[in-house]
Structures are given as structure tokens and as C-alpha cells.
Scaffold this active site. Structure first.
Site, PDB file in Angstrom:
ATOM      1  N   GLU A 282      -1.598  -5.525   8.594  1.00 34.06           N
ATOM      2  CA  GLU A 282      -0.784  -4.929   9.662  1.00 34.06           C
ATOM      3  C   GLU A 282      -1.465  -5.120  11.014  1.00 34.06           C
ATOM      4  O   GLU A 282      -2.658  -4.824  11.163  1.00 34.06           O
ATOM      5  CB  GLU A 282      -0.608  -3.426   9.418  1.00 34.06           C
ATOM      6  CG  GLU A 282       0.184  -3.102   8.164  1.00 34.06           C
ATOM      7  CD  GLU A 282       0.381  -1.599   7.958  1.00 34.06           C
ATOM      8  OE1 GLU A 282      -0.009  -0.798   8.838  1.00 34.06           O
ATOM      9  OE2 GLU A 282       0.923  -1.233   6.896  1.00 34.06           O
TER      10      GLU A 282
ATOM     11  N   ASP B  57      -1.045  -6.071  -0.143  1.00 29.10           N
ATOM     12  CA  ASP B  57      -1.499  -5.444   1.104  1.00 29.10           C
ATOM     13  C   ASP B  57      -3.009  -5.253   1.087  1.00 29.10           C
ATOM     14  O   ASP B  57      -3.562  -4.709   0.111  1.00 29.10           O
ATOM     15  CB  ASP B  57      -0.864  -4.052   1.250  1.00 29.10           C
ATOM     16  CG  ASP B  57       0.407  -4.068   2.065  1.00 29.10           C
ATOM     17  OD1 ASP B  57       0.573  -4.977   2.912  1.00 29.10           O
ATOM     18  OD2 ASP B  57       1.240  -3.167   1.876  1.00 29.10           O
TER      19      ASP B  57
ATOM     20  N   LYS C 152      -1.332  -9.369   2.872  1.00 31.04           N
ATOM     21  CA  LYS C 152      -0.618  -8.917   4.066  1.00 31.04           C
ATOM     22  C   LYS C 152      -1.507  -7.970   4.853  1.00 31.04           C
ATOM     23  O   LYS C 152      -2.194  -7.124   4.267  1.00 31.04           O
ATOM     24  CB  LYS C 152       0.698  -8.224   3.684  1.00 31.04           C
ATOM     25  CG  LYS C 152       1.442  -7.661   4.886  1.00 31.04           C
ATOM     26  CD  LYS C 152       2.895  -7.325   4.573  1.00 31.04           C
ATOM     27  CE  LYS C 152       3.154  -6.009   3.896  1.00 31.04           C
ATOM     28  NZ  LYS C 152       2.675  -4.811   4.622  1.00 31.04           N
TER      29      LYS C 152
ATOM     30  N   ASP D 202       0.838  -1.204   0.000  1.00 28.48           N
ATOM     31  CA  ASP D 202       0.000   0.000   0.000  1.00 28.48           C
ATOM     32  C   ASP D 202       0.873   1.254   0.000  1.00 28.48           C
ATOM     33  O   ASP D 202       0.358   2.373  -0.042  1.00 28.48           O
ATOM     34  CB  ASP D 202      -1.009  -0.012   1.162  1.00 28.48           C
ATOM     35  CG  ASP D 202      -0.349  -0.105   2.520  1.00 28.48           C
ATOM     36  OD1 ASP D 202       0.893  -0.188   2.589  1.00 28.48           O
ATOM     37  OD2 ASP D 202      -1.093  -0.094   3.525  1.00 28.48           O
ATOM     38  N   SER D 203       2.223   1.062  -0.004  1.00 29.46           N
ATOM     39  CA  SER D 203       3.131   2.188  -0.245  1.00 29.46           C
ATOM     40  C   SER D 203       2.894   2.760  -1.645  1.00 29.46           C
ATOM     41  O   SER D 203       3.388   3.852  -1.961  1.00 29.46           O
ATOM     42  CB  SER D 203       4.591   1.751  -0.096  1.00 29.46           C
ATOM     43  OG  SER D 203       4.825   0.539  -0.794  1.00 29.46           O
TER      44      SER D 203
ATOM     45  N   GLU E 210       8.995  -4.223  10.682  1.00 25.40           N
ATOM     46  CA  GLU E 210       9.446  -2.945  10.131  1.00 25.40           C
ATOM     47  C   GLU E 210       9.995  -2.038  11.234  1.00 25.40           C
ATOM     48  O   GLU E 210       9.332  -1.789  12.250  1.00 25.40           O
ATOM     49  CB  GLU E 210       8.275  -2.254   9.412  1.00 25.40           C
ATOM     50  CG  GLU E 210       8.668  -0.914   8.816  1.00 25.40           C
ATOM     51  CD  GLU E 210       7.688  -0.359   7.784  1.00 25.40           C
ATOM     52  OE1 GLU E 210       6.722  -1.064   7.434  1.00 25.40           O
ATOM     53  OE2 GLU E 210       7.892   0.789   7.343  1.00 25.40           O
TER      54      GLU E 210
END
Ligand code: KIV
Length: 271
Positions: free
Chosen positions: A122, A90, A120, A51-52, A189
Site C-alpha cells: 500500500e 499482501d 501487494k 491482510d483483510s 480502493e
């Protein structure tokens, strides 16, 4: 011995074997067909449609605005290019935090509409129900702990996480929980290298670090950062392998000059 070259397709099982054999896992982000093709042909093990994309493709300050539809667009472009790498996507902010049924339907849309291999998410204990529901549908899940950019407004800054004992203890607990419920791997991270090394040693699943030192099972970077396309982002953990923004600017300036002075196209470049 490296198993890297003779693997036809990287699966979650292959990553697990790589950890067992002590072979490090390479992972990079990609968001479009052309870049994904290049890095897959170079032999990258895992491609993360991160999602970057919200930052490096769309120019947002955070990863929060990107939508499920936008992630699906990026992921399906990447999957069309890839022959070998495992493609992980993501789940965007808002698609899994509140309601595990919505989380499952977002994960199903990603799997059906893009052809990706895994998703993925978070977070740790707080998203357990969503992770379990997605796993129960047979969708592989990669966890992500430490600095979790979707929670930037809770943290307030992008500084190193889990420096204090309490946060480090919670991170280790969350890592064990994610392994127990069935995640195939974990991204850590921006946390202290020693803590990341402890997690990698205690867990059987592969641990991929970004700003988490080398005592983990693999590394991930954002492709725009490692190629030097982005310039303003310069954390200590980032190694730039190229200065592509300068190279691109130079090429474009030469093109402009050639157009202006009519040296492009020449007699061989026309019909
Ligand atoms: O979105 C992303 O690129 C990521 C990596 C930084 C791990 O989550």
C-alpha cells in the site's frame, strides 16, 4: 471475445493482455485452502491473500496487527489449492514501510515459503524504495492506492479518498510512478469513479477497483463480504451475492435439533 475459459494459468502477462483486449479481470480474496479451491475452480482470475484476514479471519478491528508469519500461513494454504489463478499476497503493515532491505526480505519469505506469484504493497512515492528493491529481485508487485487500510490511524476514518483536487493529483502522480518503476497492476480502493476511470485510461497496466466504479480494468471484493458471511460491514460499493451467514446458522440449528432429538445419526449413518 473472452479469453477467460482457455487460459491454463493466469500470469501478470495474461492480465496485461486482458486489459489490452478489454476483458475485465475478476479478483477475490481467500485465506484458506478450501475456499481458494472453490473460487479457483469457479474461474476467478486473481486471488488476493489480503491482510483483510486480520479482520475477517482473526476478528481484529484493523489490518494492522496481522504478522508476516500469519500471512505466510494463509498464503501457503491458498497456494496449495490453486491451479489457475494468479495468487497475490499482501505484505503486512510494518514489513516494508521503514526499510527497503527488510521489505525485500519479507517479500522473499512470502515467495519462497508460500509459492505465491506476487506481492501487494500500500502506498505511492513514500514506499518507492521498497517497491523498487522488491522488483529488482524479480518479484512482481501490485500497487494499492486510495483508501489504504494500513494507514487508517492517519486517515481517521474509512471514508472515500481523493475527493479533493490535491489528493486526486497526488494519487494520479503515484499511479504513474508505480507504473514507471515496474508494478504490474494497481488496486484503487474507495475513490470517485471518474478519477479511477482517468487512471485506468492513462495507465497501461491493469487497474483493479474496489469501490472505484466500473471504468477500471477489473474488480476485487473480500470474499466474506460478497458471500454475506460478514454482516456488520455494509459500504455502498459492496454487492452481496449470498446471505451465507443465515444459511450457515440455519444448517447449524438443524444439526443441533437433530442431535438433541436423536434423529442424527440414523441407521444408515452408522456402522
Ligand atoms: O486486504 C484486502 O482484502 C485488500 C482488498 C480490499 C483490496 O487489500
Amino acid at each position: 471475445m473472452s479469453v477467460h475459459k482457455n487460459i491454463k494459468k493466469v500470469t501478470t502477462h495474461v492480465l496485461f493482455e486482458m486489459k489490452l483486449r478489454g476483458e475485465k479481470i475478476s479478483m477475490l480474496t481467500a485465506y484458506d485452502y478450501s475456499m481458494a479451491k472453490i473460487i479457483d475452480q469457479a474461474g476467478i482470475d486473481v486471488i488476493l491473500v489480503g491482510d483483510s484476514a486480520s479482520n475477517v479471519m482473526a476478528g481484529h478491528e484493523t489490518t494492522i496487527p496481522i504478522t508476516l508469519e500469519e500471512m505466510i500461513y494463509h498464503a501457503s494454504s491458498v497456494v496449495r489449492a490453486v491451479d489457475r489463478a494468479l495468487v497475490v499476497v499482501d505484505l503486512p503493515f510494518g514489513s516494508y514501510q521503514g526499510n527497503s532491505k527488510l521489505a525485500l526480505s519479507a517479500a522473499i519469505r512470502i515467495m519462497k515459503e508460500t509459492g505465491a506469484h506476487a506481492v501487494k504493497l500500500e502506498g505511492g512515492a513514500e514506499i518507492r524504495e521498497s517497491v523498487e528493491r522488491i522488483l529488482s529481485a524479480g518479484i512482481p508487485v501490485l500497487g494499492h492506492l486510495g483508501l489504504t487500510p494500513q494507514s487508517i490511524h492517519k486517515f481517521g476514518t474509512y471514508v472515500v479518498r481523493a475527493r479533493d483536487e490535491e489528493e486526486a493529483r497526488k494519487l494520479i502522480e503515484d499511479a504513474h510512478l508505480l507504473e514507471e518503476i515496474g508494478c504490474f497492476g494497481l488496486v484503487l480502493e474507495k475513490i470517485p469513479a471518474k478519477l479511477a476511470g482517468t487512471v485506468a485510461e492513462e495507465l497501461k497496466i491493469p487497474i483493479i477497483g474496489i469501490g472505484a466504479g466500473h471504468q477500471v480494468d477489473g474488480q476485487v471484493l473480500v470474499i466474506h463480504d460478497m458471500l454475506g458471511i460478514t454482516q456488520e460491514f455494509s459500504p455502498r460499493f459492496l454487492r452481496r451475492y449470498h446471505n451465507l451467514s443465515e444459511e450457515i446458522k440455519g444448517a447449524v440449528m438443524n444439526y443441533i435439533k437433530d442431535v438433541k432429538n436423536v434423529s442424527f445419526p440414523n441407521e444408515h449413518e452408522q456402522y
